[in-house]
Write an enzyme that holds these catalytic residues in place. Structure first.
Site, mmCIF file in Angstrom:
data_model
loop_
_atom_site.group_PDB
_atom_site.id
_atom_site.type_symbol
_atom_site.label_atom_id
_atom_site.label_comp_id
_atom_site.label_asym_id
_atom_site.label_seq_id
_atom_site.Cartn_x
_atom_site.Cartn_y
_atom_site.Cartn_z
ATOM 1 N N CYS A 277 0.812 -1.220 0.000
ATOM 2 C CA CYS A 277 0.000 0.000 0.000
ATOM 3 C C CYS A 277 0.843 1.267 0.000
ATOM 4 C CB CYS A 277 -0.985 -0.009 1.164
ATOM 5 S SG CYS A 277 -0.234 0.084 2.814
ATOM 6 N N HIS A 325 -2.606 1.260 6.967
ATOM 7 C CA HIS A 325 -2.971 1.178 5.550
ATOM 8 C C HIS A 325 -3.123 2.593 5.005
ATOM 9 C CE1 HIS A 325 -4.283 -0.940 1.982
ATOM 10 N NE2 HIS A 325 -5.315 -0.120 1.874
ATOM 11 N N HIS A 337 -5.914 1.815 -4.194
ATOM 12 C CA HIS A 337 -4.966 1.270 -3.214
ATOM 13 C C HIS A 337 -4.543 -0.140 -3.587
ATOM 14 C CE1 HIS A 337 -8.042 -1.101 -0.539
ATOM 15 N NE2 HIS A 337 -8.474 -1.032 -1.776
#
Length: 363
Positions: A277, A325, A337
């Site tokens: 990510c 994240h 993402h």
């Protein structure tokens, strides 16, 4: 489904539960993850595997916890790797300084030796004797002035030698300290890697023990949970009045990120064939000429924070309380993402996960 298969799945679920409660040494780079919620015992026959949507929902929760823990460990791995690379570079630079310092010190010693030999050849007579023996007092005074200059030069030479020696000693100490940090970060990286692999292996095992029909239903439950979160977020009015446009650099970051759609998530990767990510977000902004930290936690800590109501396309949305994240905001309530192992880079609802905050790399 046969009972033998169901017993195998139950055993796998029990094994995964045992793995997830093992304690793994933490690192200085990531906040501890919350303890995953145990599987509910809604089924009176505990030897049976998940079959109802209620049981599959418990599996979904367990998988989310496993992948969350893997994301935290991935951040720790990335941070340790980044620090190790930095320390390796500093050690190389210090080694160059040490080599240059030794060469300079050798030259200074040669100059000092030449000065000492010249003084020896001059006989070492005191100034008073030279004045008596001199045929011309004027010549003597000129020579005495040059002698004083030479003496000052010699003193300066000795001072420079001392400073160079001190610098060499400090460089050696710095190199030793950086080496110790490098070794510590190598150990931290190995610890984080082990935890990442444990969590991903446990999650993959849990999923693999499900029947195909159960996996399909699990996927639908995951999609429904994300949609519920997105709907609740939109209904909260979080995007009311948000109509900002991306800046020139934000547009370039978005173009880079969207060009990666469909590429696989691989923990620790930052392109060009796969990403995690924060690897995606850092590389997207690097393509726009803006260097941002490598990990999601450092991107949250170091970049300028903006209110959700003020966010614009290109901003980074940080998720979960531990900033484990991160995604790139596209506008219209959507983000792009790299979700987690086994998934590919995709567009999703910006509110499909708990939002910690928003940061702007080009503020």
């Amino acid at each position: 489904m046969g009972r033998g298969k169901r017993s195998l799945i139950a055993a796998a679920v029990a094994a995964v539960c045992a793995v997830t409660v093992l304690t793994v040494p933490g690192t200085a780079f990531a906040a501890p993850a919350p303890t995953p919620t145990p599987l509910p015992t809604t089924n009176p026959d505990l030897t049976l595997p998940p079959s109802s949507d209620t049981d599959l929902e418990a599996v979904r929760t367990r998988l989310d916890a496993l992948y969350h823990d893997a994301a935290v460990a991935t951040d720790a791995y990335n941070a340790a790797e980044e620090q190790a690379e930095k320390q390796s570079t500093e050690i190389v630079e210090l080694a160059k300084k040490i080599a240059e310092g030794r060469e300079a010190l050798a030259g200074l010693k040669d100059r000092a030796g030449a000065a000492a030999r010249a003084q020896y050849r001059g006989g070492g007579l005191p100034d008073e004797a030279k004045l008596v023996l001199s045929d011309s007092p004027g010549e003597f005074l000129d020579g005495a002035g040059r002698a004083r200059q030479g003496q000052r030069a010699t003193e300066g030479l000795l001072g420079e030698m001392t400073r160079t020696q001190q610098d060499l000693e400090q460089y050696a100490k710095d190199a030793s300290a950086q080496w110790q940090k490098l070794e510590a970060n190598r150990k931290a990286k190995a610890t984080a890697q082990k935890k990442v692999e444990q969590q991903i292996t446990a999650a993959e095992k849990l999923e693999s023990e499900l029947e195909q029909e159960e996996r399909d239903r699990l996927t639908r439950l995951q999609e429904q949970a994300a949609q519920r979160a997105q709907t609740a977020w939109l209904d909260s009015g979080a995007l009311a009045g948000v109509d900002s446009q991306a800046g020139p650099q934000g547009e370039r970051a978005i173009a880079y990120a969207t060009a990666q759609l469909g590429k696989p998530y691989v923990w620790g990767a930052e392109g060009p064939e796969s990403f995690d990510c924060s690897g995606l977000t850092s590389q997207a902004w690097a393509s726009a000429g803006v260097q941002v930290p490598r990990t999601s936690q450092e991107q949250w800590r170091q970049l300028t924070r903006v209110d959700v109501k003020d966010m614009r396309p290109g901003d980074l949305i940080v998720y979960f309380d531990d900033a484990s994240h991160i995604a790139l905001y596209l506008g219209d309530g959507k983000m792009i993402h790299a979700p987690r192992p086994g998934r590919t880079i995709t567009v999703a609802g910006a509110g499909s996960m708990p939002i910690l905050g928003v940061v702007r790399p080009d503020a």
